[in-house]
Design an enzyme around this catalytic site. Structure first.
Site, PDB file in Angstrom:
ATOM      1  N   GLU A 159       0.802  -1.238   0.000  1.00 11.12           N
ATOM      2  CA  GLU A 159       0.000   0.000   0.000  1.00 11.12           C
ATOM      3  C   GLU A 159       0.831   1.284   0.000  1.00 11.12           C
ATOM      4  O   GLU A 159       0.590   2.187   0.808  1.00 11.12           O
ATOM      5  CB  GLU A 159      -0.968  -0.012   1.191  1.00 11.12           C
ATOM      6  CG  GLU A 159      -1.886  -1.224   1.178  1.00 11.12           C
ATOM      7  CD  GLU A 159      -2.795  -1.308   2.404  1.00 11.12           C
ATOM      8  OE1 GLU A 159      -2.679  -0.476   3.317  1.00 11.12           O
ATOM      9  OE2 GLU A 159      -3.634  -2.228   2.436  1.00 11.12           O
ATOM     10  N   GLU A 264      -5.833 -10.786  -1.725  1.00 16.59           N
ATOM     11  CA  GLU A 264      -6.683 -10.642  -0.528  1.00 16.59           C
ATOM     12  C   GLU A 264      -8.133 -10.539  -0.959  1.00 16.59           C
ATOM     13  O   GLU A 264      -8.777  -9.514  -0.778  1.00 16.59           O
ATOM     14  CB  GLU A 264      -6.270  -9.388   0.266  1.00 16.59           C
ATOM     15  CG  GLU A 264      -4.812  -9.371   0.668  1.00 16.59           C
ATOM     16  CD  GLU A 264      -4.417  -8.174   1.536  1.00 16.59           C
ATOM     17  OE1 GLU A 264      -5.296  -7.540   2.130  1.00 16.59           O
ATOM     18  OE2 GLU A 264      -3.210  -7.893   1.598  1.00 16.59           O
TER      19      GLU A 264
HETATM   20  C1  XIL Z   1      -6.103  -7.081   8.280  1.00 23.49           C
HETATM   21  C2  XIL Z   1      -6.338  -8.351   9.102  1.00 23.49           C
HETATM   22  O1  XIL Z   1      -7.193  -9.200   8.400  1.00 23.49           O
HETATM   23  C3  XIL Z   1      -6.920  -7.997  10.455  1.00 23.49           C
HETATM   24  O2  XIL Z   1      -6.998  -9.151  11.276  1.00 23.49           O
HETATM   25  C4  XIL Z   1      -6.074  -6.929  11.134  1.00 23.49           C
HETATM   26  O3  XIL Z   1      -6.690  -6.523  12.343  1.00 23.49           O
HETATM   27  C5  XIL Z   1      -5.880  -5.722  10.234  1.00 23.49           C
HETATM   28  O4  XIL Z   1      -5.341  -6.145   8.981  1.00 23.49           O
HETATM   29  N1  XIL Z   1      -4.929  -5.024   3.757  1.00 23.49           N
HETATM   30  C6  XIL Z   1      -3.888  -5.820   4.142  1.00 23.49           C
HETATM   31  C7  XIL Z   1      -4.072  -6.793   5.237  1.00 23.49           C
HETATM   32  O5  XIL Z   1      -2.825  -5.814   3.485  1.00 23.49           O
HETATM   33  O6  XIL Z   1      -2.896  -6.997   5.980  1.00 23.49           O
HETATM   34  C8  XIL Z   1      -5.194  -6.376   6.167  1.00 23.49           C
HETATM   35  O7  XIL Z   1      -5.398  -7.435   7.100  1.00 23.49           O
HETATM   36  C9  XIL Z   1      -6.439  -6.050   5.385  1.00 23.49           C
HETATM   37  C10 XIL Z   1      -6.188  -4.932   4.432  1.00 23.49           C
END
Ligand code: XIL
Length: 375
Positions: A159, A264
């Site tokens: 990001e 994701e």
């Molecule tokens: C999220 C996790 O799923 C949660 O458990 C945590 O509290 C916060 O982060 N983008 C990403 C991930 O790259 O690492 C994030 O994961 C969601 C958004």
């Protein structure tokens, strides 16, 4: 006598066919897309240890790649300057190896889930460039080095882009400068030359952001660094992105000769405050009934929307099977999705292919069907 033998033969055939039924493996997401791309899920500690037996079973039977949801993030694995917490990550990697999975590490350089000490100087203000570079190098070489040859790919930088494709003004950038990204890739490559290295971001279906990622990666390559794929996070909804926009971005990456990993994937089925898109984990809104409308169950009409969405996305990924290398869901089943608590805590969401009872949803069967087409 003859009749008895025939009866016995018929009976044993029945027994054998029943046994066959029992031992016949069910469909598997990984196997369905074999030859096109890997299919995986992000894991938490309970899924890895088997404390969440239902999740553990889904993972071992459905997926051929895993990503850690939190346990390799800086705040978990390296909470204090001189202390690393490797136990959860060791268990994660051992689990992946025991099950013959492609193991992904998430993530090395991010503005979230990184302790304040990383950016702080002795006076409590921001530290200086050289100190932060040294901290970054120590972190990356220690963490990547520990799992050298075992973690197969790393989200090196997460990001780093704004929505218009320019560089986010994170503390990394403020303190080190634009080349913090170059340095992160350099340190990761040095720590494990055999691991794949990725740039990962959300809202990559937006053309400006996709073009920004291409410019960034081309810059890194021009500096002699290796970037093996671009990660499209895929935190999407029932009404965004338009399939054409997602395709446009994949095409942009393909034209730039980049491999794509969908890192994701989940589909947020609940109303979004301010119609927000993306995945800024700092966002937080108050929970009201209006924003948690399906606490008692997802209506059939919405179930159909979810099913159709997943089918169309997987058809798109399959169409670009030469470009898309991996598709990873952000979680295993609805009951353990981060979308039950983000951007509003305590909701009942339905973003994944398995429900709260660990059962496959209609969307699961639709996705398997897409995988089987043409086989
Ligand atoms: C999220 C996790 O799923 C949660 O458990 C945590 O509290 C916060 O982060 N983008 C990403 C991930 O790259 O690492 C994030 O994961 C969601 C958004």
């Amino acid at each position: 006598m003859k009749r008895t033998i025939i009866l016995l033969a018929a009976l044993s055939l029945l027994v054998i066919s029943c046994q066959k039924e029992v031992i016949k493996p069910g469909p598997s997401l990984g196997a369905s897309f074999n030859g096109a791309f890997l299919v995986g899920a992000a894991l938490n500690d309970a899924a890895i240890s088997g404390k969440d037996a239902g999740a553990n079973k889904i993972v071992t039977s459905q997926f051929n790649t895993i990503t850690n949801e939190n346990l390799l993030k800086w705040e978990v694995v390296h909470p204090e300057p001189d202390s690393f917490n490797f136990e959860p990550a060791d268990a994660y990697v051992a689990f992946g190896e025991a099950n013959g999975m492609v193991i992904i590490g998430h993530t090395l350089t991010w503005h979230h889930q990184t302790p304040n000490w990383v950016f702080e100087g002795e006076d409590g203000g921001l530290t200086d460039r050289e100190t932060l570079i040294a901290r970054m190098e120590n972190h990356i070489s220690t963490v990547v080095g520990r799992y050298k040859g075992r973690i197969n790919g790393w989200d090196v930088v997460n990001e780093a882009l704004n929505e218009d494709g320019s560089l986010r003004d994170s503390k990394w950038r403020q303190i080190i400068g634009d080349d913090y990204i170059d340095l992160a890739f350099k340190f990761a490559q040095a720590a494990d030359p055999g691991a794949e290295l990725y740039y990962n971001d959300y809202n990559m279906f937006r053309e400006a952001k996709a073009l920004g990622a291409v410019a960034l990666i081309n810059h890194l390559k021009a500096e002699g660094l290796r970037v093996d794929a671009v990660g499209m996070q895929g935190h999407w909804g029932p009404d965004f992105p338009q399939i054409n926009d997602a395709e446009n971005s994949i095409q942009i990456f393909k034209n730039a000769e980049l491999t794509v990993v969908v890192t994701e994937l989940d589909i947020n089925m609940l109303p979004r405050p301010e119609n927000m898109q993306g995945a800024d984990i700092e966002l937080n809104y108050e929970n009201t009934i209006k924003f948690n409308p399906y606490a008692e169950g997802l209506p059939d009409s919405m179930q159909t929307v979810l099913t159709d969405r997943y089918a169309e996305f997987f058809s798109l990924f399959k169409k670009y099977g030469d470009t898309v290398d991996r598709v990873t869901f952000w979680g295993v089943y609805d009951g353990s999705s981060w979308l039950d608590n983000w951007p509003i805590v305590g909701r009942t969401n339905y973003p994944l292919l398995f429900d709260r009872q660990y059962n496959p949803k209609p969307a699961y069967h639709a996705v398997i069907k897409v995988g089987e087409v043409g086989k």
